[in-house]
Each structure stands twice: as C-alpha cells, then as structure tokens.
Scaffold this active site. Structure first.
Site, PDB file in Angstrom:
ATOM      1  N   HIS A 248     -63.418  21.196  37.254  1.00 49.29           N
ATOM      2  CA  HIS A 248     -63.565  20.456  38.408  1.00 49.29           C
ATOM      3  C   HIS A 248     -64.982  20.037  38.242  1.00 49.29           C
ATOM      4  O   HIS A 248     -65.656  21.087  38.399  1.00 49.29           O
ATOM      5  CB  HIS A 248     -62.886  21.507  39.542  1.00 49.29           C
ATOM      6  CG  HIS A 248     -63.567  21.123  40.839  1.00 49.29           C
ATOM      7  ND1 HIS A 248     -62.900  21.537  42.115  1.00 49.29           N
ATOM      8  CD2 HIS A 248     -64.482  20.481  41.420  1.00 49.29           C
ATOM      9  CE1 HIS A 248     -63.600  20.827  43.150  1.00 49.29           C
ATOM     10  NE2 HIS A 248     -64.558  20.308  42.494  1.00 49.29           N
ATOM     11  N   HIS A 274     -57.452  17.450  39.422  1.00 52.93           N
ATOM     12  CA  HIS A 274     -57.521  16.119  40.484  1.00 52.93           C
ATOM     13  C   HIS A 274     -58.647  14.974  39.897  1.00 52.93           C
ATOM     14  O   HIS A 274     -59.601  15.000  40.515  1.00 52.93           O
ATOM     15  CB  HIS A 274     -57.907  16.423  41.720  1.00 52.93           C
ATOM     16  CG  HIS A 274     -58.993  17.999  41.850  1.00 52.93           C
ATOM     17  ND1 HIS A 274     -60.033  17.550  41.225  1.00 52.93           N
ATOM     18  CD2 HIS A 274     -58.743  19.239  42.414  1.00 52.93           C
ATOM     19  CE1 HIS A 274     -60.718  18.988  41.512  1.00 52.93           C
ATOM     20  NE2 HIS A 274     -59.848  19.884  42.108  1.00 52.93           N
ATOM     21  N   HIS A 322     -63.577  24.438  51.100  1.00 51.18           N
ATOM     22  CA  HIS A 322     -65.006  24.857  50.135  1.00 51.18           C
ATOM     23  C   HIS A 322     -66.044  25.240  50.995  1.00 51.18           C
ATOM     24  O   HIS A 322     -67.293  25.320  50.793  1.00 51.18           O
ATOM     25  CB  HIS A 322     -65.308  23.473  49.697  1.00 51.18           C
ATOM     26  CG  HIS A 322     -64.469  22.932  48.569  1.00 51.18           C
ATOM     27  ND1 HIS A 322     -64.601  23.728  47.271  1.00 51.18           N
ATOM     28  CD2 HIS A 322     -63.343  22.286  48.396  1.00 51.18           C
ATOM     29  CE1 HIS A 322     -63.587  23.085  46.513  1.00 51.18           C
ATOM     30  NE2 HIS A 322     -62.739  22.377  47.196  1.00 51.18           N
TER      31      HIS A 322
END
Length: 570
Positions: A248, A274, A322
């Site tokens: 990520h 993603h 987050h």
C-alpha cells in the site's frame, strides 16, 4: 430401451447438459454447459425410487477398495478452466475425481465409485465453485470469519490482532509474538487462515523474525512508512524466504512518487493492494503499476463496481479507517486526494479487460468481508451492460467473462500467495473447499459450504421443525465447524522457513500448518489466469483521466445493480 425427454424435463431432473444455458442470479450473465462428463441414461441420483440404491447405482466396494467418501451428483462446475456438468468425488478431504459416478458392476465408464460408505450431496440444478479466497483481510474481529464463510469464502489472508489501531488501518500482524497468538486463535475457526507480518523496516532482522514466526507474507503499508528503503528491504527478505509482499504505497508522495516505488521494487514480484488508489497509494497515478509485468494488481470491494453512491461513502470511511480528524485540514486533504471518480471508473474497465487480477474485501477497513463474490459479479454485470460482449467470447454465452471474473477471487489470489497447490480451483488433488449455489442465488447466498470435504455452513430452518425447511431459515454453522472436525477440516498456512524452524512443535496447535510455496520469481502478472494483460497506463495529473495504450478509460456510474435489495429484504 431408450427414453426421450425434453430438455426442460431433463434439466429439472438431472440438471442442465451441453448446450443448456443458465442465468447467474438476476444479472445479465448467461453461462452455457461446455461438456457433460455424465452418461445420459446412466445418471446417478439419490432418493426414493432413484438410482443410488444397493445393487443399482451403489456398489459393494469398500472405502479401502476405492469408494469415495462423498459424491456430489450432476453438478454444474464453474471454474477458471471450464463450465462443465459432472459428478464430483471427494475423499480424505480432497477432490478425488471429476467425472462419472456410479456402480462399476452395473454401469460403464464409472470413474467415481459409489459404495455403502459414500454420502451423497444432490448437485442437480446446482452450481459448484471452488471456495473463494479473500487476500486482503484486516483481522479486526473474529466475527468476520463467520460472515465470510457464509458468503462462500473458505480462505482468508491478511493481518491484524483485533481492534487495535494498527489493525484498523493496516493488514499487518506485527512481530512473532502476535503472529503466534493469531495462529493459536486460528484453531477456533472453520476457515483456512494465513497471516501477514509487518513489512515496513529498513533492516531485515525484524522481518526475518516474523517470517520464522509463521508469517506467510509481509505487508508494506504507508501508515507505517512505505519508503524506497523499506520496499527494497522487505522484498529482499521475501526473496530469501519465499513469501509474498503486499504493498500500500505512499498517497502523499512524501518519500517518492510512483516512479520511485517502481524503481525500488526492481522488477521483483509484488501484490499491489487496491491498485486504483481509493484505498491508498500514490495520488493520483498509482494505477499505472497495473501495467508492470512483475506487479499483481488487486481491488478491494468498496469501489466495485463504480456506482452513483461510491464517492459519497468513501470520505467518511477513509477518515475512520486511517485515524484521521475532520477538524484537521491536512487530514481532509489527504482523504480527498485518494477519491477520484476517473480512476474508479477506469478500474471497472481494467477488470473487464483482464488488467486487474484480483478482487478482495479490505474487511472493516473500507471493505465488506461478506461481499467479495457479490461485488465481483456486480462488476461483471455492469461491464456487460455497458461494454457488451468480450472479444474473446464465442457462442451466445458469457462463459469467458465468467471465467475471467471467478478467477479474480479463487485461483489468482491463491497463485499470488503460494497456495494454489492446495486451494483456488476445483481440480483433482486439491482440498475439497467447495461452495454449492442455487443459480437464482449465485454469488449472493450459498446453498452449502464445504471445508475439507465436510459441510461447515448452510442455511437451515427451525431445528425443532419436522423437516429442515420451515422458517426462520438462516445461515448456521454445521458439523464441520465444531470440535476436532473444525481443526481437521481447515488449515493454517505459514512459511516453509517457520516449519523448518520448528514452529509446529513450539505452538502445539491442532490445525495442520501448511507451507506456502512459489511466491517469488516463479510467478508474476503473466501467472494470473485470464487476468494477465499489461497495458501501458497514463494518468493526466490535472484531470485524472486514465488511458490504456492511448485509449481513454471511462464509464458511467451504475444507478441500479443486480444481486442487491432484491436478495436482502430482511
């Protein structure tokens, strides 16, 4: 003496055969049976007055003599390799044969022997698929596992320790102590599980410690600092110990841009989470890496598919996941930089052309753990409606598109993470982790989920009723989810290095520990079944428009989806 039946009558009794078409749920996806391994007139079927009776379709052969433990009769198999009608024999928790079941003393061409010790699961009119694999799990709460199992997922890979804030944001189980506790906890669940260690370090010592502690993979996450030095170090350890790396990347581009990340990877195999970017990664052009031959790109399901509601729900999700504050302008800017309708729209098309290889959930961390299959098939349906038939299709069916999309949550994540020798497809010798579906509910609500050849979950009616079907019917754990059957019917995946270092003896867990293999240079984007395209991707830094090989990738958001409210009235 032969007997003629209409196609409709035959399908109602024995399930569809070659040339018959089946609609998947309420989508516009239609599959056509390519081959029938059964023998017309010699089909086996269980029930009063039916074929599987002593001296008829049931032989006298013992288990030791070759009879299978379980036969699934007349099933329609949907897998990356084909869409076929067959009987499926299960033995010792594995798929022993795909072919023609019956009694070899009275029937010709029998490849699956039915004996007195054989159980029968009626597959007539049902679709059978390999159990799904979700390769992006935040292990935030154990209840996720039940939710995933009841949706047709039989393997979960990711990281975490519970609702700790590191786990809420990142798929990492940090350190050998936490990894050991998670492997111990795995004994409690009817699910194949695999745990990822934290990959963010500039020196190898702590990463080696985690691999030797049982981590099957290492996760690089921007919240821990995905710098070029950390990327290089992590991949070097992975290459030495044969574990996968998931990444990520750096949304804020603080330690470098997408070009710097590509340079730090140095052509080594890596699974990019993603890859579109809404879940995180170099803004606005992380999507470019899906054109790299060493990068295995995946999506998480909140952006699958692009709809009129996709953008609206993402901002709040991101702030929570987050650990951001709506009162801090920089946090809001960080969140907004990740949510781009142009790249989300392009993601739909990149899946449809086979440039994105995997779909996963991102469970409770901007993703829904029970909707991997649903979101995959909704994407396939949206693309058929908007883009029409794929050029690879032949005949009046959607077989190729269906094979492409089912590979995204079965065989491809299994290959990417070194598990395809055990799971990921319906093939002889692999674990009998299988899902049965009524075509009307395909991808939405399974009829039955098997782990290691044992029924682990199914919808079931009132246990006090005189028959199994009276309301309330809801999903319940079955015998494969209890006692020693639970620990014998599923496994925990670990690194080979940890087994060589004596992990099994140190932990003394009940589940078998099975090593991952071939996660590094032996695989890459080209290994992704039906999803190996590597187009040259460009992103306009001002408009965020995405082009593949010069062609603009854009599509309208869906306002209505199949497999949605029609199936969830209660």
């Amino acid at each position: 003496m032969s007997y003629k039946m209409s196609r409709a009558a035959y399908a109602n009794m024995f399930g569809p055969t070659v040339g018959d078409k089946v609609r998947l749920a309420d989508t516009e996806l239609f599959i056509e049976v390519e081959r029938d391994f059964t023998t017309h007139g010699e089909e086996v079927k269980f029930g009063g007055g039916k074929v599987i009776r002593d001296g008829m379709g049931q032989s006298q052969v013992t288990r030791e003599g070759g009879a299978v433990d379980t036969v699934i009769t007349n099933a329609l198999i949907v897998d990356h390799w084909g869409i076929v009608k067959a009987d499926i024999g299960l033995k010792d928790g594995r798929i022993s044969a795909i072919g023609k079941a019956g009694n070899p003393d009275t029937q010709a061409g029998v490849t699956i022997i039915v004996g007195p010790g054989t159980e029968v699961i009626a597959g007539e009119g049902k679709i059978v698929t390999a159990g799904g694999m979700d390769s992006h799990i935040h292990f935030i709460c154990p209840q996720q596992i039940d939710e995933a199992l009841m949706s047709g997922i039989t393997c979960m890979l990711g990281g975490g320790t519970g609702p700790a804030h590191g786990t809420l944001a990142t798929t990492c189980t940090p350190g050998p102590w936490h990894i050991a506790r998670m492997i111990e906890a795995a004994d409690a669940f009817p699910m194949n599980l695999a745990f990822a260690g934290k990959g963010n370090a500039s020196l190898p010592g702590a990463l080696v410690e985690m691999v030797l502690g049982g981590a099957t993979s290492l996760k690089l996450h921007e919240d821990w600092g995905t710098t070029p030095a950390a990327i290089d170090c992590c991949l070097s350890v992975a290459d030495e110990y044969d574990v996968q790396v998931m990444i990520h990347t750096d949304t804020l581009n603080e330690s470098g841009f997408v070009e710097d990340t590509i340079a730090a990877i140095k052509g080594r195999t890596i699974h990019a989470y993603h890859t579109e970017g809404a879940g995180g990664g170099h803004a606005p052009d992380i999507i470019r890496i899906c054109g790299q031959p060493n990068v295995i790109p995946s999506s998480t399901n909140p952006t699958r598919p692009y709809t009129v509601n996709t953008l609206a729900e993402h901002l709040d999700m991101l702030m929570v996941c987050h650990h951001l504050s709506p009162s801090i302008p920089e946090d809001i800017a960080f969140a907004e930089s990740r949510i781009r309708k142009e790249t989300i729209a392009a993601e739909d098309i990149l899946h449809d052309i086979g440039a994105f290889s995997i779909i996963s959930s991102d469970s409770q961390a901007m993703g829904r753990v029970g909707e991997v299959a649903i979101r995959t098939w909704q994407t396939a349906d949206k693309m058929k409606r908007q883009r029409g038939r794929l050029k690879e299709e032949s005949g009046g069916n959607d077989n190729f598109r269906v094979k492409r999309y089912i590979a995204k949550y079965t065989i491809n994540p299994a290959i990417a993470h070194g598990l395809s020798h055990e799971i990921g497809s319906l093939e002889t010798g692999k674990r009998a982790d299988l899902v049965l579906w009524n075509p009307t509910f395909f991808g939405v609500k399974p009829d039955m989920v098997l782990l290691g050849g044992t029924i682990a979950a199914a919808p079931m009616g009132d246990p006090n009723a005189s028959i199994p079907t009276p309301q309330p019917v809801h999903y319940r754990p079955m015998f494969g989810a209890y006692g020693k059957s639970r620990t014998n019917s599923s496994v925990t995946f670990v690194s080979q290095a940890s087994l060589d270092a004596g992990l099994a003896g140190r932990l003394g867990v009940a589940k078998a520990l099975v090593a991952v293999q071939n996660t590094r240079g032996g695989i890459g984007k080209a290994s992704m079944v039906h999803n190996s395209l590597t187009p040259h991707i460009e992103v306009d830094p001002e408009t965020y428009e995405v082009r593949a090989n010069g062609e603009l990738l854009t599509c309208e958001p869906a306002s209505v989806l199949p497999m949605a409210q029609r199936y969830f009235l209660f």
